[in-house]
Design a protein around this motif. Structure first.
Motif, PDB file in Angstrom:
ATOM      1  N   PHE A 184       0.859  -1.180   0.000  1.00 52.34           N
ATOM      2  CA  PHE A 184       0.000   0.000   0.000  1.00 52.34           C
ATOM      3  C   PHE A 184       0.892   1.226   0.000  1.00 52.34           C
ATOM      4  CE2 PHE A 184       0.411  -1.030   4.525  1.00 52.34           C
ATOM      5  CZ  PHE A 184       0.581   0.189   5.164  1.00 52.34           C
ATOM      6  N   ALA A 185       0.351   2.313  -0.544  1.00 52.88           N
ATOM      7  CA  ALA A 185       1.155   3.531  -0.680  1.00 52.88           C
ATOM      8  C   ALA A 185       0.246   4.725  -0.897  1.00 52.88           C
ATOM      9  CB  ALA A 185       2.120   3.402  -1.863  1.00 52.88           C
ATOM     10  N   CYS A 186       0.834   5.890  -0.760  1.00 50.37           N
ATOM     11  CA  CYS A 186       0.194   7.134  -1.180  1.00 50.37           C
ATOM     12  C   CYS A 186       0.788   7.452  -2.551  1.00 50.37           C
ATOM     13  CB  CYS A 186       0.467   8.272  -0.202  1.00 50.37           C
ATOM     14  SG  CYS A 186      -0.275   9.832  -0.736  1.00 50.37           S
ATOM     15  N   PRO A 187      -0.001   7.324  -3.622  1.00 50.82           N
ATOM     16  CA  PRO A 187       0.543   7.510  -4.970  1.00 50.82           C
ATOM     17  C   PRO A 187       0.609   8.966  -5.442  1.00 50.82           C
ATOM     18  CG  PRO A 187      -1.727   6.820  -5.111  1.00 50.82           C
ATOM     19  CD  PRO A 187      -1.379   6.838  -3.651  1.00 50.82           C
ATOM     20  N   LEU A 188       0.322   9.909  -4.567  1.00 51.08           N
ATOM     21  CA  LEU A 188       0.346  11.313  -4.979  1.00 51.08           C
ATOM     22  C   LEU A 188       1.770  11.775  -5.292  1.00 51.08           C
ATOM     23  CD1 LEU A 188      -2.246  12.811  -2.481  1.00 51.08           C
ATOM     24  CD2 LEU A 188      -2.580  12.213  -4.888  1.00 51.08           C
TER      25      LEU A 188
ATOM     26  N   LYS B  67       7.540   7.664  -2.947  1.00 54.19           N
ATOM     27  CA  LYS B  67       8.812   7.019  -2.590  1.00 54.19           C
ATOM     28  C   LYS B  67       8.943   6.747  -1.098  1.00 54.19           C
ATOM     29  CE  LYS B  67      11.566   8.326  -6.534  1.00 54.19           C
ATOM     30  NZ  LYS B  67      12.781   8.929  -7.029  1.00 54.19           N
ATOM     31  N   LYS B  68       8.319   7.561  -0.245  1.00 56.36           N
ATOM     32  CA  LYS B  68       8.449   7.384   1.199  1.00 56.36           C
ATOM     33  C   LYS B  68       7.195   6.804   1.851  1.00 56.36           C
ATOM     34  CE  LYS B  68      11.844  10.984   2.008  1.00 56.36           C
ATOM     35  NZ  LYS B  68      12.166  12.190   2.762  1.00 56.36           N
ATOM     36  N   MET B  69       6.037   7.124   1.316  1.00 55.11           N
ATOM     37  CA  MET B  69       4.783   6.708   1.962  1.00 55.11           C
ATOM     38  C   MET B  69       4.336   5.358   1.422  1.00 55.11           C
ATOM     39  SD  MET B  69       2.494  10.120   2.486  1.00 55.11           S
ATOM     40  CE  MET B  69       1.322   9.196   3.485  1.00 55.11           C
ATOM     41  N   ARG B  70       4.939   4.297   1.985  1.00 53.27           N
ATOM     42  CA  ARG B  70       4.642   2.932   1.552  1.00 53.27           C
ATOM     43  C   ARG B  70       4.522   2.030   2.767  1.00 53.27           C
ATOM     44  NH1 ARG B  70       8.904   1.592  -3.286  1.00 53.27           N
ATOM     45  NH2 ARG B  70       8.643   3.520  -4.442  1.00 53.27           N
ATOM     46  N   GLY B  71       3.855   0.931   2.558  1.00 51.66           N
ATOM     47  CA  GLY B  71       3.747  -0.080   3.591  1.00 51.66           C
ATOM     48  C   GLY B  71       3.435  -1.418   2.970  1.00 51.66           C
ATOM     49  N   ILE B  72       3.324  -2.430   3.821  1.00 53.26           N
ATOM     50  CA  ILE B  72       3.045  -3.773   3.336  1.00 53.26           C
ATOM     51  C   ILE B  72       2.093  -4.478   4.294  1.00 53.26           C
ATOM     52  CG2 ILE B  72       5.023  -4.889   4.441  1.00 53.26           C
ATOM     53  CD1 ILE B  72       5.293  -6.349   1.602  1.00 53.26           C
ATOM     54  N   ILE B  73       1.172  -5.216   3.696  1.00 58.34           N
ATOM     55  CA  ILE B  73       0.235  -6.030   4.462  1.00 58.34           C
ATOM     56  C   ILE B  73       0.604  -7.485   4.196  1.00 58.34           C
ATOM     57  CG2 ILE B  73      -2.176  -6.685   4.814  1.00 58.34           C
ATOM     58  CD1 ILE B  73      -2.877  -3.855   3.618  1.00 58.34           C
ATOM     59  N   THR B  74       0.908  -8.220   5.249  1.00 59.25           N
ATOM     60  CA  THR B  74       1.180  -9.648   5.134  1.00 59.25           C
ATOM     61  C   THR B  74      -0.109 -10.382   5.467  1.00 59.25           C
ATOM     62  OG1 THR B  74       3.465  -9.310   5.815  1.00 59.25           O
ATOM     63  CG2 THR B  74       2.604 -11.555   5.957  1.00 59.25           C
TER      64      THR B  74
END
Length: 151
Positions: A131-135, A140-147
């Motif tokens: 997941f991310a903020c695509p704006l 490049k910095k606002m990302r995460g991951i769901i396992t």
């Protein structure tokens, strides 16, 4: 042949990140589907800051329906979009080229500063979901991951 080395090295460096050692950027993922409020098993609070998500790593179970309570704690508009890294990169490029275009994917939440919204989601398959903020300027910095762990 040397003309291939630099792009491959750049791809490798770009695809490595703090939350995953594998490159998931080119694979298709089943991110699930909108969930039923009556089947929510828990609420996960997610805060968007101007350069990160808190938390940036989330664990859920296969088949679980989660309510995300998402708050924009930053000073700028933010989005949370789930998908494969390839899909998120494509969305970020689209937003950079067409910043005024409206987006309405079911796996997207858009928030103004200070705003809070909910997303109810059922995770139907085990695996990794980004997941991310695509704006523009955020991706490049606002990302995460769901396992999504197998039952």
């Amino acid at each position: 042949m040397n003309y291939l080395i630099i792009p491959l090295l750049a791809l490798f460096l770009f695809s490595t990140n703090s939350y995953s050692s594998a490159d998931y950027s080119s694979r298709e993922v089943d991110i699930g589907r909108p969930g039923d409020l009556d089947k929510v098993s828990r609420t996960i609070k997610l805060t968007q800051m101007d350069n990160m998500f808190l938390p940036a790593e989330i664990k859920v179970s296969e088949g679980e329906t989660v309510r995300f309570a998402i708050k924009n704690g930053g000073n700028n508009k933010h989005e949370m979009l789930m998908g494969s890294m390839a899909e998120l990169k494509k969305a970020a490029n689209t937003r950079r080229m067409f910043p005024e275009k409206d987006h309405s994917e079911v796996h997207l939440v858009q928030l103004e500063p200070g705003e809070q919204k909910e997303l109810i989601w059922q995770f139907t398959s085990a695996g990794m979901i980004d997941f991310a903020c695509p704006l523009p300027g955020h991706f490049k910095k606002m990302r995460g991951i769901i396992t999504v762990e197998k039952k």
